[in-house]
Scaffold this active site. Sequence first.
Site, PDB file in Angstrom:
ATOM      1  N   THR A  86      64.537  65.193  45.331  1.00 43.50           N
ATOM      2  CA  THR A  86      62.966  65.498  44.838  1.00 43.50           C
ATOM      3  C   THR A  86      62.163  64.286  44.916  1.00 43.50           C
ATOM      4  OG1 THR A  86      63.826  65.437  42.418  1.00 43.50           O
ATOM      5  CG2 THR A  86      63.524  67.654  43.680  1.00 43.50           C
ATOM      6  N   GLU A 152      72.112  66.982  35.778  1.00 40.59           N
ATOM      7  CA  GLU A 152      73.126  66.149  35.888  1.00 40.59           C
ATOM      8  C   GLU A 152      72.573  64.884  35.172  1.00 40.59           C
ATOM      9  OE1 GLU A 152      72.749  63.016  37.581  1.00 40.59           O
ATOM     10  OE2 GLU A 152      70.971  63.440  38.498  1.00 40.59           O
ATOM     11  N   PHE A 153      73.737  63.993  34.259  1.00 41.70           N
ATOM     12  CA  PHE A 153      73.290  62.902  33.558  1.00 41.70           C
ATOM     13  C   PHE A 153      74.115  61.988  34.180  1.00 41.70           C
ATOM     14  CE2 PHE A 153      72.330  66.538  30.844  1.00 41.70           C
ATOM     15  CZ  PHE A 153      71.019  66.399  30.743  1.00 41.70           C
ATOM     16  N   PHE A 268      70.291  50.493  26.173  1.00 38.82           N
ATOM     17  CA  PHE A 268      69.303  50.516  26.688  1.00 38.82           C
ATOM     18  C   PHE A 268      68.210  49.822  26.182  1.00 38.82           C
ATOM     19  CE2 PHE A 268      69.128  53.085  30.826  1.00 38.82           C
ATOM     20  CZ  PHE A 268      70.516  53.207  30.882  1.00 38.82           C
ATOM     21  N   LEU A 269      68.716  48.599  25.633  1.00 37.94           N
ATOM     22  CA  LEU A 269      67.737  47.717  24.978  1.00 37.94           C
ATOM     23  C   LEU A 269      67.909  46.476  25.509  1.00 37.94           C
ATOM     24  CD1 LEU A 269      68.160  49.032  21.005  1.00 37.94           C
ATOM     25  CD2 LEU A 269      66.058  49.184  22.418  1.00 37.94           C
ATOM     26  N   GLY A 272      64.739  42.195  30.308  1.00 29.80           N
ATOM     27  CA  GLY A 272      64.919  41.669  31.541  1.00 29.80           C
ATOM     28  C   GLY A 272      63.697  42.016  32.539  1.00 29.80           C
ATOM     29  N   GLY A 276      64.531  50.302  37.506  1.00 34.75           N
ATOM     30  CA  GLY A 276      64.225  50.616  38.984  1.00 34.75           C
ATOM     31  C   GLY A 276      65.350  51.699  39.126  1.00 34.75           C
ATOM     32  N   CYS A 279      65.621  57.229  39.806  1.00 34.63           N
ATOM     33  CA  CYS A 279      65.656  58.170  38.859  1.00 34.63           C
ATOM     34  C   CYS A 279      64.495  57.914  37.890  1.00 34.63           C
ATOM     35  CB  CYS A 279      66.949  58.607  38.429  1.00 34.63           C
ATOM     36  SG  CYS A 279      68.240  58.910  39.519  1.00 34.63           S
ATOM     37  N   ARG A 346      66.874  51.267  46.216  1.00 35.00           N
ATOM     38  CA  ARG A 346      65.380  52.096  46.040  1.00 35.00           C
ATOM     39  C   ARG A 346      65.071  51.670  44.713  1.00 35.00           C
ATOM     40  NH1 ARG A 346      67.685  58.011  46.942  1.00 35.00           N
ATOM     41  NH2 ARG A 346      69.248  57.109  45.577  1.00 35.00           N
TER      42      ARG A 346
HETATM   43  C1  UGA Z   1      69.649  57.287  35.195  1.00 33.06           C
HETATM   44  C2  UGA Z   1      70.248  57.635  33.833  1.00 33.06           C
HETATM   45  O1  UGA Z   1      70.571  56.742  33.155  1.00 33.06           O
HETATM   46  C3  UGA Z   1      71.170  58.839  34.101  1.00 33.06           C
HETATM   47  O2  UGA Z   1      71.575  59.506  32.838  1.00 33.06           O
HETATM   48  C4  UGA Z   1      70.587  59.871  34.878  1.00 33.06           C
HETATM   49  O3  UGA Z   1      71.606  61.050  35.318  1.00 33.06           O
HETATM   50  C5  UGA Z   1      70.163  59.375  36.392  1.00 33.06           C
HETATM   51  O4  UGA Z   1      69.038  58.183  36.067  1.00 33.06           O
HETATM   52  C6  UGA Z   1      69.599  60.326  37.128  1.00 33.06           C
HETATM   53  O5  UGA Z   1      68.611  60.893  36.531  1.00 33.06           O
HETATM   54  O6  UGA Z   1      70.097  60.980  38.019  1.00 33.06           O
HETATM   55  P1  UGA Z   1      70.613  55.645  37.109  1.00 33.06           P
HETATM   56  O7  UGA Z   1      69.508  55.584  37.670  1.00 33.06           O
HETATM   57  O8  UGA Z   1      71.846  55.359  37.617  1.00 33.06           O
HETATM   58  O9  UGA Z   1      70.870  56.569  35.832  1.00 33.06           O
HETATM   59  O10 UGA Z   1      70.500  54.159  36.043  1.00 33.06           O
HETATM   60  P2  UGA Z   1      70.320  53.590  34.724  1.00 33.06           P
HETATM   61  O11 UGA Z   1      71.781  53.011  34.300  1.00 33.06           O
HETATM   62  O12 UGA Z   1      69.667  54.489  33.898  1.00 33.06           O
HETATM   63  O13 UGA Z   1      69.461  52.243  34.955  1.00 33.06           O
HETATM   64  C7  UGA Z   1      68.203  52.248  35.309  1.00 33.06           C
HETATM   65  C8  UGA Z   1      67.402  51.184  35.399  1.00 33.06           C
HETATM   66  O14 UGA Z   1      67.282  50.397  34.080  1.00 33.06           O
HETATM   67  C9  UGA Z   1      68.214  49.788  36.256  1.00 33.06           C
HETATM   68  O15 UGA Z   1      67.280  49.116  36.931  1.00 33.06           O
HETATM   69  C10 UGA Z   1      68.811  48.973  35.035  1.00 33.06           C
HETATM   70  O16 UGA Z   1      68.958  47.748  35.317  1.00 33.06           O
HETATM   71  C11 UGA Z   1      67.857  49.154  33.925  1.00 33.06           C
HETATM   72  N1  UGA Z   1      68.167  48.866  32.441  1.00 33.06           N
HETATM   73  C12 UGA Z   1      69.157  49.666  31.865  1.00 33.06           C
HETATM   74  C13 UGA Z   1      67.388  47.998  31.751  1.00 33.06           C
HETATM   75  O17 UGA Z   1      66.520  47.106  32.435  1.00 33.06           O
HETATM   76  N2  UGA Z   1      67.845  47.441  30.566  1.00 33.06           N
HETATM   77  C14 UGA Z   1      68.912  48.524  29.930  1.00 33.06           C
HETATM   78  O18 UGA Z   1      69.097  48.137  28.757  1.00 33.06           O
HETATM   79  C15 UGA Z   1      69.131  49.356  30.654  1.00 33.06           C
END
Ligand code: UGA
Length: 460
Positions: A86, A152-153, A268-269, A272, A276, A279, A346
């Site tokens: 999507t 999904e999560f 998630f704190l 940086g 990206g 999602c 992406r």
């Molecule tokens: C995210 C959600 O965490 C999942 O729960 C969800 O299922 C998924 O999207 C989805 O909708 O399918 P994901 O896209 O794999 O998962 O990535 P994340 O682990 O959430 O990280 C996202 C971005 O945040 C990354 O670029 C990461 O570097 C950044 N990030 C994460 C930070 O800059 N700081 C943080 O503390 C954590």
Amino acid sequence: MRLAVIGCGYVGLVTGSCLAKAGHEVMATDNDPARMAMLDSGRLPIYEPGLDRVMESACAAGRLRFTSDCAQVVRAADAIFICVGTPPLDSGEADLSAIDGVARQIAAAARSPKLVIEKSTVPAQTGEQLRHALGVYGRSNGATFRVASNPEFLREGTAVADFFHPDRIVVGVEDDGSEGQLREIYKPFLEGRFHCPIHEPKCPPGPGPMFLVTTMASAELIKHASNSFLGLKISYANLIADLCEKLGGNVEEVTRAMGLDPRIGPYFLNAGLGFGGFCLPKDIQAFIRLAEKHGIDFGLLKEVEAVNKRRIEQFVEKVRRALWVVKEKTVGVLGLAFKPNTDDVRFAPAIEVVRRLIAEGATVRASDPFAINRARLLLDGVEFVEDPYDVARGADALLLLTEWQEYRELDWKRIYREMARPLVMDARNMLAPGKMKELGFEYHSFGRPDLTANTVLASS
Ligand code: UGA
């Protein structure tokens, strides 16, 4: 149970493989012939740790099959998972054309009752539209359809572990029959009968997940609300980092202490370069547009987006200030994926940073453990090399853009010797500033004291 999975991207492949591994009969399909050809020959079109092993064993047990024939997949199944993309439209809204197309295919092919489950991330009320489309297009086939939402999560990079050990399984249903079927599908996971087959420290057996039964609209909202909140936490931490830079604080000390309060939580704190991937950015946009459409101004999330977008420019500005002149400088880049343990580039902040440096006349040499091939398709004028030490050789600056564990473990003394100027710009706060200073580097990160002997960064 006999299950169908339509869409063999990250979500579909993980869902199909894990459900088959847990004992269900799964047939999966995708409308991309190149993807199907890879899967037919037993190869994965994506890199996801542990997925190859789960898929192989499910296929070997005869419980996971791939075919391009969508109608066959639909007819053979009791329940069908829709796992198609999507992507965002120019307006930021989710493009639901793939969901619509699949709904029509299911409606045309079905000959018996089906439970159709939306797993793709969709705006609230998509389930209702889906039910309507199935009813209208399938009206003369003798099939009946029930619809459910089961978001999904899964996080890329730990998706298999997340599937085997979820925190929660959310099912948005309209009738008891659908709830019963979904309980049956997830029974092995609810009973904790299966431990994650890839033994990672991140997936201890733990208590079983919570099975939450909601309305369809709630389930759809839970997904968007969760991803948006994660983005909000990150942007919040990034603003704290900015304040720390101005006031002499250390963002890691601040967020660590904040996170010890269970109402806030430690995850998630990390400050940086910002978030990206395919999602968080698109889901936040889609959530803002959905709210707007229904007369609600989600200004809070607009600010989350704006803060996140600014991270790239703030980082490039740090590079400019440290290098003085960017043009004709050799800049080494470590990390291209949007986060570690994935080859996904992406909406990766790293890609945007590289584009800007190229536009400013830098010579960029870049590496990533898994994402080089995908990054090649997005970036022109970059020299890609496998070995991180080759990235550092003769470089005027080394940029850490994705926090891969192997980068933490590099021989930094050797990197120091390889570089023309020992300048490290750590956009992910991966390394210890004190240690980098000891090694003689000029070292800059986000929201932490720079501790650099010869810093040329202005503090304001
Ligand atoms: C995210 C959600 O965490 C999942 O729960 C969800 O299922 C998924 O999207 C989805 O909708 O399918 P994901 O896209 O794999 O998962 O990535 P994340 O682990 O959430 O990280 C996202 C971005 O945040 C990354 O670029 C990461 O570097 C950044 N990030 C994460 C930070 O800059 N700081 C943080 O503390 C954590």
